[in-house]
Write a protein that holds these residues in place. Structure first.
Motif, PDB file in Angstrom:
ATOM      1  N   ALA A   1      48.673  41.307  43.237  1.00  0.00           N
ATOM      2  CA  ALA A   1      48.618  40.440  44.421  1.00  0.00           C
ATOM      3  C   ALA A   1      47.338  39.619  44.391  1.00  0.00           C
ATOM      4  O   ALA A   1      46.297  40.080  43.922  1.00  0.00           O
ATOM      5  N   SER A   2      47.429  38.410  44.908  1.00  0.00           N
ATOM      6  CA  SER A   2      46.266  37.524  44.991  1.00  0.00           C
ATOM      7  C   SER A   2      46.105  37.054  46.429  1.00  0.00           C
ATOM      8  O   SER A   2      47.072  36.945  47.178  1.00  0.00           O
ATOM      9  N   PHE A   3      44.865  36.770  46.784  1.00  0.00           N
ATOM     10  CA  PHE A   3      44.568  36.308  48.138  1.00  0.00           C
ATOM     11  C   PHE A   3      44.675  34.787  48.201  1.00  0.00           C
ATOM     12  O   PHE A   3      44.175  34.086  47.328  1.00  0.00           O
ATOM     13  N   ASN A   4      45.347  34.298  49.226  1.00  0.00           N
ATOM     14  CA  ASN A   4      45.564  32.864  49.396  1.00  0.00           C
ATOM     15  C   ASN A   4      44.478  32.294  50.301  1.00  0.00           C
ATOM     16  O   ASN A   4      44.439  32.582  51.501  1.00  0.00           O
ATOM     17  N   GLU A   5      43.588  31.480  49.741  1.00  0.00           N
ATOM     18  CA  GLU A   5      42.486  30.922  50.524  1.00  0.00           C
ATOM     19  C   GLU A   5      42.979  29.956  51.593  1.00  0.00           C
ATOM     20  O   GLU A   5      42.340  29.790  52.639  1.00  0.00           O
ATOM     21  N   GLU A   6      44.087  29.295  51.361  1.00  0.00           N
ATOM     22  CA  GLU A   6      44.581  28.308  52.324  1.00  0.00           C
ATOM     23  C   GLU A   6      45.160  28.964  53.562  1.00  0.00           C
ATOM     24  O   GLU A   6      44.963  28.493  54.679  1.00  0.00           O
ATOM     25  N   THR A   7      45.904  30.055  53.374  1.00  0.00           N
ATOM     26  CA  THR A   7      46.551  30.706  54.507  1.00  0.00           C
ATOM     27  C   THR A   7      45.709  31.831  55.102  1.00  0.00           C
ATOM     28  O   THR A   7      45.993  32.305  56.195  1.00  0.00           O
ATOM     29  N   GLY A   8      44.681  32.279  54.364  1.00  0.00           N
ATOM     30  CA  GLY A   8      43.863  33.380  54.861  1.00  0.00           C
ATOM     31  C   GLY A   8      44.584  34.703  54.825  1.00  0.00           C
ATOM     32  O   GLY A   8      44.294  35.596  55.626  1.00  0.00           O
TER      33      GLY A   8
ATOM     34  N   PRO B   1      47.177  52.165  38.831  1.00  0.00           N
ATOM     35  CA  PRO B   1      46.613  51.129  37.960  1.00  0.00           C
ATOM     36  C   PRO B   1      45.118  50.923  38.184  1.00  0.00           C
ATOM     37  O   PRO B   1      44.628  50.965  39.310  1.00  0.00           O
ATOM     38  N   TRP B   2      44.410  50.685  37.101  1.00  0.00           N
ATOM     39  CA  TRP B   2      42.995  50.306  37.173  1.00  0.00           C
ATOM     40  C   TRP B   2      42.817  49.003  36.403  1.00  0.00           C
ATOM     41  O   TRP B   2      42.993  48.963  35.197  1.00  0.00           O
ATOM     42  N   ILE B   3      42.480  47.934  37.121  1.00  0.00           N
ATOM     43  CA  ILE B   3      42.245  46.647  36.480  1.00  0.00           C
ATOM     44  C   ILE B   3      40.754  46.483  36.221  1.00  0.00           C
ATOM     45  O   ILE B   3      39.914  46.819  37.074  1.00  0.00           O
TER      46      ILE B   3
ATOM     47  N   GLY C   1      50.387  52.899  47.246  1.00  0.00           N
ATOM     48  CA  GLY C   1      49.418  53.861  46.758  1.00  0.00           C
ATOM     49  C   GLY C   1      48.251  53.253  46.018  1.00  0.00           C
ATOM     50  O   GLY C   1      47.739  52.201  46.400  1.00  0.00           O
ATOM     51  N   GLU C   2      47.854  53.900  44.948  1.00  0.00           N
ATOM     52  CA  GLU C   2      46.606  53.619  44.242  1.00  0.00           C
ATOM     53  C   GLU C   2      46.418  52.128  43.973  1.00  0.00           C
ATOM     54  O   GLU C   2      47.351  51.428  43.588  1.00  0.00           O
ATOM     55  N   LEU C   3      45.182  51.661  44.169  1.00  0.00           N
ATOM     56  CA  LEU C   3      44.868  50.244  44.036  1.00  0.00           C
ATOM     57  C   LEU C   3      43.523  50.064  43.357  1.00  0.00           C
ATOM     58  O   LEU C   3      42.695  50.980  43.316  1.00  0.00           O
ATOM     59  N   SER C   4      43.297  48.878  42.824  1.00  0.00           N
ATOM     60  CA  SER C   4      41.998  48.507  42.269  1.00  0.00           C
ATOM     61  C   SER C   4      41.894  46.996  42.276  1.00  0.00           C
ATOM     62  O   SER C   4      42.889  46.285  42.455  1.00  0.00           O
ATOM     63  N   PHE C   5      40.663  46.491  42.084  1.00  0.00           N
ATOM     64  CA  PHE C   5      40.387  45.071  42.201  1.00  0.00           C
ATOM     65  C   PHE C   5      39.649  44.556  40.971  1.00  0.00           C
ATOM     66  O   PHE C   5      38.741  45.215  40.466  1.00  0.00           O
TER      67      PHE C   5
ATOM     68  N   VAL D   1      45.649  45.079  42.012  1.00  0.00           N
ATOM     69  CA  VAL D   1      46.829  45.758  41.480  1.00  0.00           C
ATOM     70  C   VAL D   1      46.986  47.063  42.249  1.00  0.00           C
ATOM     71  O   VAL D   1      46.000  47.705  42.618  1.00  0.00           O
ATOM     72  N   TYR D   2      48.228  47.437  42.498  1.00  0.00           N
ATOM     73  CA  TYR D   2      48.497  48.661  43.235  1.00  0.00           C
ATOM     74  C   TYR D   2      49.907  49.119  42.896  1.00  0.00           C
ATOM     75  O   TYR D   2      50.656  48.424  42.178  1.00  0.00           O
ATOM     76  N   CYS D   3      50.292  50.268  43.395  1.00  0.00           N
ATOM     77  CA  CYS D   3      51.644  50.749  43.150  1.00  0.00           C
ATOM     78  C   CYS D   3      52.384  50.922  44.467  1.00  0.00           C
ATOM     79  O   CYS D   3      51.780  51.131  45.524  1.00  0.00           O
ATOM     80  N   SER D   4      53.687  50.812  44.383  1.00  0.00           N
ATOM     81  CA  SER D   4      54.525  50.917  45.576  1.00  0.00           C
ATOM     82  C   SER D   4      55.884  51.476  45.185  1.00  0.00           C
ATOM     83  O   SER D   4      56.381  51.224  44.077  1.00  0.00           O
TER      84      SER D   4
END
Length: 335
Positions: A99-106, A137-139, A67-71, A78-81
């Motif tokens: 969650a974070s994005f992995n630049e190496e794996t894309g 959540p709102w980050i 569900g709800e997410l923000s960046f 951040v999001y909920c599940s």
């Protein structure tokens, strides 16, 4: 490009041009290897990548409800599940994940349950309404503050309130209640969000004096650091139906959810341009690329200026009952 020409996807996502073949997209459902074909014969035409609605895919979306997410500005999400394989306790309705994005794996790294004390375990033995439901959540842009809704202090007639946690020395603090006049006994406050000015907190509330069941209100802190009386955002935003979940882009456009009549489904996403403090232009439906006959709600804006995300129960491209989706902002219908 001629048909069959390999496309540099960094051209489609300008905010990811640096290390384009490493950071190609923070949306793994779109990536099939690193090869994309352009289906138009003219370079100025938009490709299917631009036109499509994309599922975020694994490991973000699951067989459970996301569900709800923000960046944050650095791309942290951040999001909920409701996923049960990583919940803080068995049967926990919703937890907050980061969650974070992995630049190496894309692709996205495996999300992390934010754990206790950010997430609360069920405490129904203390009160039947304390189910351990933490969501919305709102980050903040700097990634150091998260506002969210929780039932951890639920009582008779007051099932949910708003809370805040801060990152101090790399650790998230025990969440604190956002006190009156933000959280109230009768308002069921939810869906907190901070506007682009970085100081205006907006949220939904059912407190008396509004236009409908749930209206959007905004507040700022005074010189002593106390929240001032929230201001109803008026009839261009709020109706006799339910309105909630503001998200504002850098141009001043705010996006939000509404159950008002005349949409495509039970819940649709609308937009309105800010004209001044607590003043908005007429609302408009974002159109059929975003809204469907299903539930489409709670918009979020990834870093950069050209993408738009939300969560939905749409059945045309779904891993679970509710998934997180994204598309290009150019697919939003203009007012």
């Amino acid at each position: 490009c001629a048909p069959g020409t390999l496309v540099d996807v960094s051209n489609y996502f300008p905010q990811l041009k640096r290390n384009s073949m490493k950071k190609i997209l923070p949306y793994p459902g779109l990536i099939i290897g690193f090869v994309f074909f352009h289906f138009h014969t003219q370079a100025q035409e938009r490709s299917w990548i631009d036109l499509a609605v994309h599922n975020f895919g694994a490991p973000i979306n699951t067989m459970w409800a996301e569900g709800e997410l923000s960046f944050a500005d650095d791309g942290t999400m951040v999001y909920c599940s409701s996923r049960q394989d990583m919940a803080v306790a068995e049967g926990d309705p919703k937890d907050l994940y980061i969650a974070s994005f992995n630049e190496e794996t894309g692709s996205w790294n495996t999300p992390v349950n934010m754990g206790i004390p950010v997430n609360a375990a069920p405490a129904t033995d203390f009160h039947p309404l304390r189910a351990g439901d933490d969501r919305e959540p709102w980050i903040t842009a700097d990634g150091n503050t998260i506002y969210f809704r929780s039932d951890r202090l639920a009582s008779d007639g007051n099932p949910i309130d708003l809370f805040v946690t801060n990152k101090v020395n790399g650790e998230w603090t025990k969440p604190e209640l956002l006190p009156h006049p933000i959280s109230t006994d009768e308002g069921n406050e939810h869906c907190p969000a901070v506007l682009q000015d970085g100081v205006t907190l907006c949220f939904a509330s059912m407190r008396p004096g509004g236009y409908g069941g749930s209206d959007i209100y905004c507040s700022q802190k005074d010189g002593d650091g106390n929240w001032m009386e929230p201001i109803n955002q008026g009839p261009n935003i709020n109706t006799a139906a339910e309105e909630f979940h503001f998200t504002q882009d850098k141009d001043g456009m705010v996006y939000f959810t509404s159950t008002r009549a005349g949409g495509y489904g039970g819940r649709d996403i609308y937009g309105a341009m800010q004209l001044g403090a607590n003043e908005w232009g007429p609302s408009f439906n974002l159109g059929p690329q975003i809204n469907t006959s299903a539930e489409d709600m709670c918009p979020a804006l990834p870093p950069g200026a050209d993408s738009f995300s939300w969560f939905s129960s749409r059945s045309d491209n779904s891993l679970g009952s509710f998934d997180i989706f994204w598309t290009k902002k150019t697919n939003i219908r203009s007012p």
